[in-house]
Design a protein around this motif. Sequence first.
Motif, PDB file in Angstrom:
ATOM      1  N   ASP A 242     -15.587  -0.873   6.493  1.00 41.80           N
ATOM      2  CA  ASP A 242     -14.933   0.578   6.103  1.00 41.80           C
ATOM      3  C   ASP A 242     -13.473   0.329   6.300  1.00 41.80           C
ATOM      4  N   GLN A 243     -13.027  -0.932   6.056  1.00 41.15           N
ATOM      5  CA  GLN A 243     -11.527  -1.147   6.205  1.00 41.15           C
ATOM      6  C   GLN A 243     -11.044  -1.896   4.778  1.00 41.15           C
ATOM      7  N   LEU A 244     -11.710  -1.467   3.726  1.00 40.92           N
ATOM      8  CA  LEU A 244     -11.693  -2.041   2.387  1.00 40.92           C
ATOM      9  C   LEU A 244     -10.328  -1.575   1.754  1.00 40.92           C
ATOM     10  N   SER A 245      -9.073  -1.841   2.214  1.00 38.50           N
ATOM     11  CA  SER A 245      -7.847  -1.679   1.592  1.00 38.50           C
ATOM     12  C   SER A 245      -6.922  -2.483   1.705  1.00 38.50           C
ATOM     13  N   HIS A 246      -6.436  -3.058   0.628  1.00 41.63           N
ATOM     14  CA  HIS A 246      -5.425  -4.034   0.730  1.00 41.63           C
ATOM     15  C   HIS A 246      -4.181  -3.778   1.335  1.00 41.63           C
ATOM     16  N   SER A 247      -3.838  -2.526   1.927  1.00 37.73           N
ATOM     17  CA  SER A 247      -2.869  -2.388   2.978  1.00 37.73           C
ATOM     18  C   SER A 247      -3.173  -1.960   4.397  1.00 37.73           C
TER      19      SER A 247
ATOM     20  N   SER B  44     -22.012  -2.657  -1.697  1.00 38.80           N
ATOM     21  CA  SER B  44     -21.583  -2.959  -2.903  1.00 38.80           C
ATOM     22  C   SER B  44     -19.915  -2.894  -2.872  1.00 38.80           C
ATOM     23  N   ALA B  45     -19.390  -1.845  -2.082  1.00 39.86           N
ATOM     24  CA  ALA B  45     -18.011  -1.774  -1.918  1.00 39.86           C
ATOM     25  C   ALA B  45     -17.225  -3.070  -1.343  1.00 39.86           C
ATOM     26  N   MET B  46     -18.087  -3.711  -0.280  1.00 43.42           N
ATOM     27  CA  MET B  46     -17.593  -4.791   0.330  1.00 43.42           C
ATOM     28  C   MET B  46     -17.561  -6.035  -0.566  1.00 43.42           C
ATOM     29  N   ARG B  47     -18.656  -6.195  -1.587  1.00 41.77           N
ATOM     30  CA  ARG B  47     -18.809  -7.118  -2.378  1.00 41.77           C
ATOM     31  C   ARG B  47     -17.352  -7.215  -3.304  1.00 41.77           C
ATOM     32  N   HIS B  48     -17.281  -5.932  -3.990  1.00 44.38           N
ATOM     33  CA  HIS B  48     -16.504  -5.739  -5.018  1.00 44.38           C
ATOM     34  C   HIS B  48     -14.863  -6.137  -4.258  1.00 44.38           C
ATOM     35  N   PHE B  49     -14.698  -5.776  -3.099  1.00 44.48           N
ATOM     36  CA  PHE B  49     -13.543  -5.730  -2.343  1.00 44.48           C
ATOM     37  C   PHE B  49     -13.091  -7.281  -2.035  1.00 44.48           C
TER      38      PHE B  49
ATOM     39  N   VAL C  19      -7.538 -15.221  15.432  1.00 47.17           N
ATOM     40  CA  VAL C  19      -8.443 -14.095  14.539  1.00 47.17           C
ATOM     41  C   VAL C  19      -7.666 -12.833  14.490  1.00 47.17           C
ATOM     42  N   ILE C  20      -7.510 -12.248  13.539  1.00 44.90           N
ATOM     43  CA  ILE C  20      -6.846 -10.889  13.207  1.00 44.90           C
ATOM     44  C   ILE C  20      -7.698 -10.006  12.514  1.00 44.90           C
ATOM     45  N   VAL C  21      -7.684  -8.802  13.416  1.00 46.20           N
ATOM     46  CA  VAL C  21      -8.658  -7.705  12.891  1.00 46.20           C
ATOM     47  C   VAL C  21      -8.101  -6.467  13.239  1.00 46.20           C
ATOM     48  N   THR C  22      -8.391  -5.564  12.085  1.00 42.89           N
ATOM     49  CA  THR C  22      -7.981  -4.273  12.479  1.00 42.89           C
ATOM     50  C   THR C  22      -8.809  -3.162  13.373  1.00 42.89           C
ATOM     51  N   GLU C  23      -8.381  -2.544  14.287  1.00 42.22           N
ATOM     52  CA  GLU C  23      -9.391  -1.836  15.218  1.00 42.22           C
ATOM     53  C   GLU C  23     -10.273  -1.197  14.573  1.00 42.22           C
ATOM     54  N   PRO C  24     -11.564  -1.359  15.048  1.00 41.41           N
ATOM     55  CA  PRO C  24     -12.223  -0.190  14.256  1.00 41.41           C
ATOM     56  C   PRO C  24     -12.377   1.041  14.443  1.00 41.41           C
ATOM     57  N   GLY C  25     -13.177   1.854  13.997  1.00 38.81           N
ATOM     58  CA  GLY C  25     -13.101   3.475  14.069  1.00 38.81           C
ATOM     59  C   GLY C  25     -14.160   3.835  14.864  1.00 38.81           C
ATOM     60  N   GLU C  26     -14.930   2.723  15.717  1.00 32.80           N
ATOM     61  CA  GLU C  26     -16.164   3.263  16.216  1.00 32.80           C
ATOM     62  C   GLU C  26     -16.021   2.619  17.634  1.00 32.80           C
TER      63      GLU C  26
ATOM     64  N   ASP D  99      -5.004   0.547  13.431  1.00 39.01           N
ATOM     65  CA  ASP D  99      -5.267   1.173  12.272  1.00 39.01           C
ATOM     66  C   ASP D  99      -4.116   2.129  11.721  1.00 39.01           C
ATOM     67  N   SER D 100      -3.476   1.607  10.782  1.00 36.76           N
ATOM     68  CA  SER D 100      -2.272   2.537  10.231  1.00 36.76           C
ATOM     69  C   SER D 100      -2.670   3.513   9.306  1.00 36.76           C
ATOM     70  N   ARG D 101      -4.097   3.734   8.969  1.00 35.02           N
ATOM     71  CA  ARG D 101      -4.377   4.832   8.058  1.00 35.02           C
ATOM     72  C   ARG D 101      -4.461   6.231   8.623  1.00 35.02           C
ATOM     73  N   PHE D 102      -4.385   6.166  10.285  1.00 30.94           N
ATOM     74  CA  PHE D 102      -4.626   7.368  10.710  1.00 30.94           C
ATOM     75  C   PHE D 102      -3.185   8.184  10.854  1.00 30.94           C
ATOM     76  N   LEU D 103      -3.108   9.315  10.753  1.00 29.16           N
ATOM     77  CA  LEU D 103      -1.763  10.168  11.031  1.00 29.16           C
ATOM     78  C   LEU D 103      -1.330  10.197  12.403  1.00 29.16           C
ATOM     79  N   CYS D 104      -2.369  10.160  13.354  1.00 25.51           N
ATOM     80  CA  CYS D 104      -1.977  10.136  14.782  1.00 25.51           C
ATOM     81  C   CYS D 104      -2.559   8.720  15.574  1.00 25.51           C
ATOM     82  N   SER D 105      -1.806   8.076  16.444  1.00 27.27           N
ATOM     83  CA  SER D 105      -2.206   6.895  16.844  1.00 27.27           C
ATOM     84  C   SER D 105      -2.734   7.378  18.283  1.00 27.27           C
ATOM     85  N   LYS D 106      -3.588   6.233  18.876  1.00 26.66           N
ATOM     86  CA  LYS D 106      -4.314   6.621  19.990  1.00 26.66           C
ATOM     87  C   LYS D 106      -3.227   7.063  21.085  1.00 26.66           C
TER      88      LYS D 106
END
Length: 219
Positions: A14-19, A57-62, A103-110, A133-140
Amino acid sequence: MKQSCRNLIFILGDQLSHSISSLEGADPGQDMILMCEVQEETTYVRHHCKKIILILSAMRHFAEDLRGKGFDVRYTELDDNANAGSFTQELKRAVEEIKPEKVIVTEPGEFRVLQAMSGWEKSLNIPVDIRADSRFLCSKEEFGAWVEGRRELRMEFFYRDMRRKTGLLMEDDKPIGGRWNFDAENRKPAKPDLFRASHPQFTPDKTTRDVMKLIDERF
């Protein structure tokens, strides 16, 4: 595929974004991407098969998009014989074989996945950079400050404050339409003559058809 790398960048389904934050500063010449389809994530709760197809499918395309940008992508498919079955075990297998510096990873949403992720640095004996995860409008941290001192938590009040902060659906300091929500109207059944846009449809390409066949056989 590289036998070693500077950073192993782990991207979840669920992190399939180039940004995505995990890709900030990534260098195709020095870093490797890890993506994996694992049994644990398809079975920990019941999922509709179409949802699984969409994600894989989205993962494989990304992954192909990343390869097109010059990245070396280590990708484990669901039916790979060596698939270890979970994020943690697949990461462990990759670290043992590739020996990255970090290892670098973006924090999960779960929270369930975050708990597992929080133990990776100790269990793998390697630095693990868990980025916000910078995709959220509000940080934890911002949400924690908002929660502090409140006797009850109600989404409606948080929602209003976020609209004031962002200006979304606002006219100066007032909500557009003069009301914060139209929930009462939204609960009513739609009228038969209500205009509805037709759902977009796409012809599955080979990648998606392969996933459809895999899920049909496996589930």
